[in-house]
Each structure stands twice: as structure tokens, then as C-alpha cells.
Motif scaffolding. Sequence first.
Motif, PDB file in Angstrom:
ATOM      1  N   PHE A  64       2.550  12.784  -0.095  1.00 43.19           N
ATOM      2  CA  PHE A  64       3.447  11.759  -0.661  1.00 43.19           C
ATOM      3  C   PHE A  64       4.366  11.021   0.359  1.00 43.19           C
ATOM      4  O   PHE A  64       4.448   9.764   0.352  1.00 43.19           O
ATOM      5  N   THR A  65       4.345  11.803   1.570  1.00 41.77           N
ATOM      6  CA  THR A  65       4.835  11.110   2.712  1.00 41.77           C
ATOM      7  C   THR A  65       4.144  10.083   3.264  1.00 41.77           C
ATOM      8  O   THR A  65       4.402   8.879   3.582  1.00 41.77           O
ATOM      9  N   LYS A  66       2.827  10.399   3.302  1.00 42.47           N
ATOM     10  CA  LYS A  66       1.801   9.372   3.871  1.00 42.47           C
ATOM     11  C   LYS A  66       1.640   8.143   2.848  1.00 42.47           C
ATOM     12  O   LYS A  66       1.372   6.976   3.216  1.00 42.47           O
ATOM     13  N   ALA A  67       1.764   8.591   1.612  1.00 41.82           N
ATOM     14  CA  ALA A  67       1.554   7.447   0.683  1.00 41.82           C
ATOM     15  C   ALA A  67       2.652   6.600   0.593  1.00 41.82           C
ATOM     16  O   ALA A  67       2.533   5.378   0.493  1.00 41.82           O
ATOM     17  N   HIS A  68       4.108   6.929   0.995  1.00 49.28           N
ATOM     18  CA  HIS A  68       5.165   6.399   1.111  1.00 49.28           C
ATOM     19  C   HIS A  68       5.177   5.593   2.179  1.00 49.28           C
ATOM     20  O   HIS A  68       5.422   4.051   2.186  1.00 49.28           O
ATOM     21  N   ASN A  69       4.656   5.970   3.641  1.00 49.92           N
ATOM     22  CA  ASN A  69       4.592   5.191   4.725  1.00 49.92           C
ATOM     23  C   ASN A  69       3.542   4.107   4.666  1.00 49.92           C
ATOM     24  O   ASN A  69       3.629   3.106   5.406  1.00 49.92           O
ATOM     25  N   ILE A  70       2.302   4.382   3.971  1.00 50.37           N
ATOM     26  CA  ILE A  70       1.268   3.446   4.120  1.00 50.37           C
ATOM     27  C   ILE A  70       1.451   2.261   3.222  1.00 50.37           C
ATOM     28  O   ILE A  70       0.824   1.085   3.449  1.00 50.37           O
ATOM     29  N   ILE A  71       2.165   2.307   2.064  1.00 50.57           N
ATOM     30  CA  ILE A  71       2.224   1.096   1.313  1.00 50.57           C
ATOM     31  C   ILE A  71       3.297  -0.154   1.815  1.00 50.57           C
ATOM     32  O   ILE A  71       4.348   0.323   2.395  1.00 50.57           O
ATOM     33  N   ASN A  72       2.775  -1.297   1.816  1.00 53.99           N
ATOM     34  CA  ASN A  72       3.508  -2.365   1.845  1.00 53.99           C
ATOM     35  C   ASN A  72       4.211  -2.830   0.752  1.00 53.99           C
ATOM     36  O   ASN A  72       3.888  -3.458  -0.403  1.00 53.99           O
ATOM     37  N   TYR A  73       5.675  -2.623   0.565  1.00 57.06           N
ATOM     38  CA  TYR A  73       6.548  -2.575  -0.548  1.00 57.06           C
ATOM     39  C   TYR A  73       6.760  -4.122  -0.742  1.00 57.06           C
ATOM     40  O   TYR A  73       6.742  -4.250  -1.850  1.00 57.06           O
ATOM     41  N   GLN A  74       6.829  -4.945   0.021  1.00 59.52           N
ATOM     42  CA  GLN A  74       6.989  -6.309  -0.492  1.00 59.52           C
ATOM     43  C   GLN A  74       5.951  -6.893  -1.155  1.00 59.52           C
ATOM     44  O   GLN A  74       6.250  -7.693  -1.675  1.00 59.52           O
ATOM     45  N   TRP A  75       4.803  -6.256  -1.052  1.00 64.03           N
ATOM     46  CA  TRP A  75       3.604  -6.932  -1.799  1.00 64.03           C
ATOM     47  C   TRP A  75       3.115  -5.827  -2.703  1.00 64.03           C
ATOM     48  O   TRP A  75       2.919  -6.149  -3.895  1.00 64.03           O
TER      49      TRP A  75
END
Length: 176
Positions: A64-75
Amino acid sequence: MEDRKIKEYKSPIAALLWSFTLPGFGQIYNEQYFLGIIFMIWELGVNTISHLNLSIMESFHGDFTKAHNIINYQWGIFYPSVWCFSMWQAYNRAFSINSHLEGKINNKYQLVGFLFGFTFGMDLGIFWHFNFIPNDHNLPLNLLSSPVFSGLFIGLLLAFIGHYIERKIKRHNGIV
């Protein structure tokens, strides 16, 4: 002009499920080819730029940490609106097609509360998922630390609340 070509019944549930699978598929099912292609291009663009599929993959792997870090939240917060609007439009278009085949005019929209709640809830869950990161490793709570799983969980929760509110309003106004 487009309505004259359509001569067969369209299942609203099938249209919704096709758009659930990939935005634009429900529109193609309803023979709205241009709109379907636009939705598919928009979905692929937002999905690619936001790295949503990578975040989904890492979420299912339990990182879940990697899932959190990988996503571009602005998009990433654009995806729920594209996905839900595609489902809503395909579902209601199928209703409209069927009404036209029966010689009726359909001016009622369905699933507004459900899909609005789903969109808002998913955006909330995606954006605020890090508030759910537990200190222990309790798996059910740990799932909410994923932007994907918290988005879906909060999205579904608010979808059912939105559907309940919509039904109450329609009953109060004598629409249902």
C-alpha cells in the motif's frame, strides 16, 4: 436523427456494466461510437498519466505504501468522474432508447444519487486515504490505507447514501 437507426432494445444494466468495464464501452453498446471513443481516449489518458493501473496492481499485491507513492493524485482524482459519468450516461441512454422504441419520451434520469455519491466518495477516498493508515497490521483496516481500496470503499458507502437520498427526494416529490 440517431434515434431512427436504433431498432432494438438496449439493456440499461448491460450498458452500465460495459462502461464499468471500460468507460466508452457502454456508449459503443448503445451505438454512440464517437462518444464511446472519446470516453476511451479520456480514460486511457487519465489512467496512464495518473499511474492508476500501477497503483491498483500494488494494492492487490498488498504494498500500500508503493500504491500510495506511485499514483499521481492530481490526475487520479479525475478518473472517478470519467468512470461514473460514462456509466451514468450509458445507463440513461439505454433507458432513452427503450422509451423511444415504445413511443414514449423519457425525461427522467436514473442513478443520479448513486453515481454522484460514488464519484464524490471515490475522490474523497483517493485523496484522504493516508488518514486511514493504521499503526498495527490489522488487514481489514490496512486495506483502507490503499488509495484504490479506500476510494472504492468510501465511494460505495457514499453511493448508497446518495441513492437513499435520491429515492427519498423522488418519493417526496411523487416521482417514484
